[in-house]
Design a protein around this motif. Structure first.
Motif, mmCIF file in Angstrom:
data_model
loop_
_atom_site.group_PDB
_atom_site.id
_atom_site.type_symbol
_atom_site.label_atom_id
_atom_site.label_comp_id
_atom_site.label_asym_id
_atom_site.label_seq_id
_atom_site.Cartn_x
_atom_site.Cartn_y
_atom_site.Cartn_z
ATOM 1 N N ALA A 30 0.833 -1.207 0.000
ATOM 2 C CA ALA A 30 0.000 0.000 0.000
ATOM 3 C C ALA A 30 0.866 1.255 0.000
ATOM 4 C CB ALA A 30 -0.929 -0.006 1.217
ATOM 5 N N TRP A 31 1.951 1.251 0.774
ATOM 6 C CA TRP A 31 2.856 2.405 0.788
ATOM 7 C C TRP A 31 3.448 2.649 -0.603
ATOM 8 C CZ3 TRP A 31 6.140 1.381 5.841
ATOM 9 C CH2 TRP A 31 5.319 1.631 6.964
ATOM 10 N N GLU A 32 3.703 1.567 -1.319
ATOM 11 C CA GLU A 32 4.272 1.708 -2.660
ATOM 12 C C GLU A 32 3.223 2.181 -3.660
ATOM 13 O OE1 GLU A 32 5.927 -1.204 -6.226
ATOM 14 O OE2 GLU A 32 5.719 -2.000 -4.184
ATOM 15 N N ARG A 33 2.073 1.526 -3.692
ATOM 16 C CA ARG A 33 1.083 1.794 -4.737
ATOM 17 C C ARG A 33 0.362 3.118 -4.532
ATOM 18 N NH1 ARG A 33 -1.636 -4.247 -4.505
ATOM 19 N NH2 ARG A 33 -0.078 -5.337 -5.788
ATOM 20 N N ARG A 34 -0.043 3.401 -3.268
ATOM 21 C CA ARG A 34 -0.887 4.560 -3.027
ATOM 22 C C ARG A 34 -0.105 5.831 -2.767
ATOM 23 N NH1 ARG A 34 -5.843 2.973 0.880
ATOM 24 N NH2 ARG A 34 -6.253 5.161 0.419
ATOM 25 N N TYR A 35 1.107 5.693 -2.193
ATOM 26 C CA TYR A 35 1.832 6.890 -1.785
ATOM 27 C C TYR A 35 3.261 6.974 -2.339
ATOM 28 C CZ TYR A 35 -2.036 7.302 1.450
ATOM 29 O OH TYR A 35 -3.301 7.409 1.992
ATOM 30 N N SER A 36 3.704 5.962 -3.065
ATOM 31 C CA SER A 36 5.059 5.948 -3.639
ATOM 32 C C SER A 36 6.129 6.219 -2.590
ATOM 33 C CB SER A 36 5.164 6.993 -4.765
ATOM 34 O OG SER A 36 4.289 6.690 -5.815
ATOM 35 N N LEU A 37 5.944 5.671 -1.404
ATOM 36 C CA LEU A 37 6.908 5.887 -0.318
ATOM 37 C C LEU A 37 8.155 5.042 -0.502
ATOM 38 C CD1 LEU A 37 4.551 6.039 2.810
ATOM 39 C CD2 LEU A 37 5.649 7.933 1.601
ATOM 40 N N ILE A 38 8.011 3.892 -1.115
ATOM 41 C CA ILE A 38 9.146 3.019 -1.375
ATOM 42 C C ILE A 38 9.085 2.545 -2.823
ATOM 43 C CG2 ILE A 38 9.762 2.167 0.923
ATOM 44 C CD1 ILE A 38 7.733 -0.007 0.649
ATOM 45 N N ARG A 39 10.247 2.229 -3.378
ATOM 46 C CA ARG A 39 10.315 1.853 -4.791
ATOM 47 C C ARG A 39 11.203 0.617 -4.947
ATOM 48 N NH1 ARG A 39 10.559 7.228 -4.145
ATOM 49 N NH2 ARG A 39 12.834 7.214 -4.021
ATOM 50 N N PRO A 40 10.670 -0.546 -4.622
ATOM 51 C CA PRO A 40 11.486 -1.765 -4.737
ATOM 52 C C PRO A 40 11.774 -2.111 -6.192
ATOM 53 C CG PRO A 40 9.207 -2.333 -4.293
ATOM 54 C CD PRO A 40 9.294 -0.839 -4.179
ATOM 55 N N GLN A 41 12.802 -2.896 -6.374
ATOM 56 C CA GLN A 41 13.084 -3.434 -7.699
ATOM 57 C C GLN A 41 12.108 -4.569 -7.995
ATOM 58 O OE1 GLN A 41 17.267 -4.253 -8.353
ATOM 59 N NE2 GLN A 41 17.830 -2.942 -6.616
ATOM 60 N N ARG A 42 12.034 -4.961 -9.253
ATOM 61 C CA ARG A 42 11.143 -6.048 -9.666
ATOM 62 C C ARG A 42 11.909 -7.060 -10.514
ATOM 63 N NH1 ARG A 42 5.428 -5.598 -8.938
ATOM 64 N NH2 ARG A 42 5.020 -3.648 -7.825
ATOM 65 N N THR A 43 11.554 -8.325 -10.335
ATOM 66 C CA THR A 43 12.031 -9.356 -11.245
ATOM 67 C C THR A 43 11.161 -9.319 -12.498
ATOM 68 O OG1 THR A 43 10.549 -11.093 -10.455
ATOM 69 C CG2 THR A 43 12.612 -10.761 -9.228
ATOM 70 N N PRO A 44 11.560 -10.003 -13.566
ATOM 71 C CA PRO A 44 10.718 -10.029 -14.774
ATOM 72 C C PRO A 44 9.301 -10.522 -14.502
ATOM 73 C CG PRO A 44 12.909 -10.821 -15.302
ATOM 74 C CD PRO A 44 12.867 -10.652 -13.810
ATOM 75 N N LYS A 45 9.119 -11.347 -13.480
ATOM 76 C CA LYS A 45 7.771 -11.830 -13.152
ATOM 77 C C LYS A 45 7.051 -10.930 -12.164
ATOM 78 C CE LYS A 45 8.420 -16.730 -14.175
ATOM 79 N NZ LYS A 45 8.306 -18.129 -13.671
ATOM 80 N N GLY A 46 7.658 -9.821 -11.797
ATOM 81 C CA GLY A 46 6.976 -8.844 -10.963
ATOM 82 C C GLY A 46 7.182 -8.991 -9.473
ATOM 83 N N HIS A 47 8.038 -9.907 -9.014
ATOM 84 C CA HIS A 47 8.279 -10.069 -7.587
ATOM 85 C C HIS A 47 9.127 -8.912 -7.060
ATOM 86 C CE1 HIS A 47 6.523 -14.029 -7.750
ATOM 87 N NE2 HIS A 47 7.393 -14.426 -8.657
ATOM 88 N N ARG A 48 8.731 -8.383 -5.921
ATOM 89 C CA ARG A 48 9.438 -7.249 -5.334
ATOM 90 C C ARG A 48 10.718 -7.706 -4.654
ATOM 91 N NH1 ARG A 48 4.054 -6.363 -5.017
ATOM 92 N NH2 ARG A 48 3.267 -4.245 -5.409
ATOM 93 N N LEU A 49 11.776 -6.924 -4.846
ATOM 94 C CA LEU A 49 13.050 -7.156 -4.179
ATOM 95 C C LEU A 49 13.529 -5.826 -3.604
ATOM 96 C CD1 LEU A 49 14.798 -9.477 -6.787
ATOM 97 C CD2 LEU A 49 13.864 -10.152 -4.568
ATOM 98 N N TYR A 50 13.857 -5.827 -2.316
ATOM 99 C CA TYR A 50 14.202 -4.598 -1.607
ATOM 100 C C TYR A 50 15.690 -4.568 -1.274
ATOM 101 C CZ TYR A 50 9.136 -4.319 -0.889
ATOM 102 O OH TYR A 50 7.777 -4.263 -1.071
ATOM 103 N N ALA A 51 16.303 -3.412 -1.472
ATOM 104 C CA ALA A 51 17.698 -3.213 -1.113
ATOM 105 C C ALA A 51 17.784 -2.662 0.309
ATOM 106 C CB ALA A 51 18.366 -2.258 -2.099
ATOM 107 N N SER A 52 19.015 -2.577 0.822
ATOM 108 C CA SER A 52 19.202 -2.121 2.198
ATOM 109 C C SER A 52 18.734 -0.684 2.387
ATOM 110 C CB SER A 52 20.665 -2.258 2.607
ATOM 111 O OG SER A 52 21.501 -1.532 1.722
ATOM 112 N N ASP A 53 18.859 0.158 1.344
ATOM 113 C CA ASP A 53 18.384 1.529 1.511
ATOM 114 C C ASP A 53 16.863 1.601 1.544
ATOM 115 O OD1 ASP A 53 18.293 0.832 -1.165
ATOM 116 O OD2 ASP A 53 18.722 2.844 -1.897
ATOM 117 N N ASP A 54 16.184 0.624 0.921
ATOM 118 C CA ASP A 54 14.724 0.537 1.065
ATOM 119 C C ASP A 54 14.353 0.264 2.518
ATOM 120 O OD1 ASP A 54 13.905 0.882 -1.667
ATOM 121 O OD2 ASP A 54 14.618 -1.145 -2.076
#
Length: 330
Positions: free
Chosen positions: A59-83
């Motif tokens: 919800a933080w990502e979709r509604r408010y763009s608070l975080i921006r995780p990376q995505r695999t080609p299949k759409g799975h979210r992957l978060y880095a340490s700065d996330d």
């Protein structure tokens, strides 16, 4: 972030990447700026590290763009340490009472020293809407407000900023209010259903010790014990919740059979003096596990129990569970 890596028990972060070679090539989202060689974590691991459930992270990502995780080609979210660091900063602002809609602006100004004045849609406004929904018996509105809060905020924040103040205010109104019993039972049934579902699923995966949570004899309902149960479950305890008060004579058996690490008793009332001063300390002396007192009764009766083995945990659910943790680990 070394602390996060050590606590997570991860030394080889590649074990959390997809095993399919095609998925191993990470597609960066449009706004992501993480180095390609940064360690990456799936959403469940990030949830475990930060205490924020996956629904809220999405919800933080979709509604408010608070975080921006990376995505695999299949759409799975992957978060880095700065996330993960960013999520910790979000939690800090939310715990200071800032509405989620204001947090992004603050994150982009890292040197802001003071919390800004809340705007419309802040906690007082949300509490007003909840009270109005209960008093009008508008279950659809109550459900929408509950789901919105639980999706956007950590459970601890929902409890401290919304649900505990809601119960405090309603109980004051119910003291001399026609229809109070109907409103109380309606809210109890609503919260019992939502909390029961969460407890069931959380108990299947939570690794923590077992807690028994019940009510004292004169408590007029289960609202306080429900709030405590929700806080305990969020802290990763496995919770056994009793809808009705158990006789004190059966509580030692319950602790033994459920292999409980602690017994928490709740009430919104002062309770009888002889029970507080005699029966409750006697019960605590019988048991080999901590006995904690929660809810308004803990505030009202703290002086009566200061020389006993009963732990006074207070009437703020998240803080009560935090206090309990030190007793269990002692």
């Amino acid at each position: 972030m070394i602390r996060l890596l050590v606590e997570s028990g991860i030394t080889d972060t590649t074990q959390h990447l997809p095993q399919n070679p095609q998925e191993a090539t990470v597609r960066m989202s449009d706004n992501a700026t993480h180095p390609t060689n940064a360690p990456l974590y799936p959403i469940r691991e990030v949830s475990r590290l930060t205490g924020v459930n996956p629904v809220t992270l999405r919800a933080w990502e979709r509604r408010y763009s608070l975080i921006r995780p990376q995505r695999t080609p299949k759409g799975h979210r992957l978060y880095a340490s700065d996330d993960i660091e960013r999520i910790e900063h979000i939690l800090q602002w939310l715990n200071r009472g800032v509405p989620v809609s204001q947090v992004r602006e603050l994150l982009d100004q890292p040197h802001v020293a003071e919390t800004p004045d809340p705007i419309a849609g802040d906690w007082p406004s949300q509490r007003y809407q909840l009270v109005a929904a209960v008093e009008s018996l508008d279950l659809s509105r109550l459900d929408a407000l509950f789901n919105q809060c639980m999706a956007l905020y950590p459970v601890e924040t929902c409890l401290s900023e919304l649900f505990k103040p809601l119960v405090d205010e309603l109980e004051e109104r119910w003291d001399s209010h026609l229809g109070a019993a109907l409103q109380r039972r309606t809210l109890e049934a609503f919260l019992r259903t939502r909390t029961g579902t969460r407890l069931y699923h959380a108990n299947l995966v939570n690794p923590g010790p077992v807690l028994l949570i019940g009510r004292l004899p004169e408590d007029q309902g289960m609202l306080w014990s429900l709030l405590i149960a929700l806080a305990a479950s969020q802290a990763r305890y496995r919770v056994h919740f009793f809808d009705a008060p158990l006789p004190f004579s059966e509580l030692p058996l319950a602790v033994e059979r459920f292999k409980a690490a602690a017994l928490l008793l709740c009430s919104g009332q002062a309770e009888r003096a002889d029970m507080i001063r005699r029966q409750l300390p006697r019960l605590a002396d019988q048991l080999d596990v901590p006995v904690g007192l929660c809810g308004p009764v803990a505030r009202i009766r703290q002086h009566d129990l200061q020389d006993s083995q009963v732990a006074i945990l207070g009437d703020d659910p998240p803080k009560a569970i935090t206090k309990l943790a030190s007793l269990i680990s002692a």
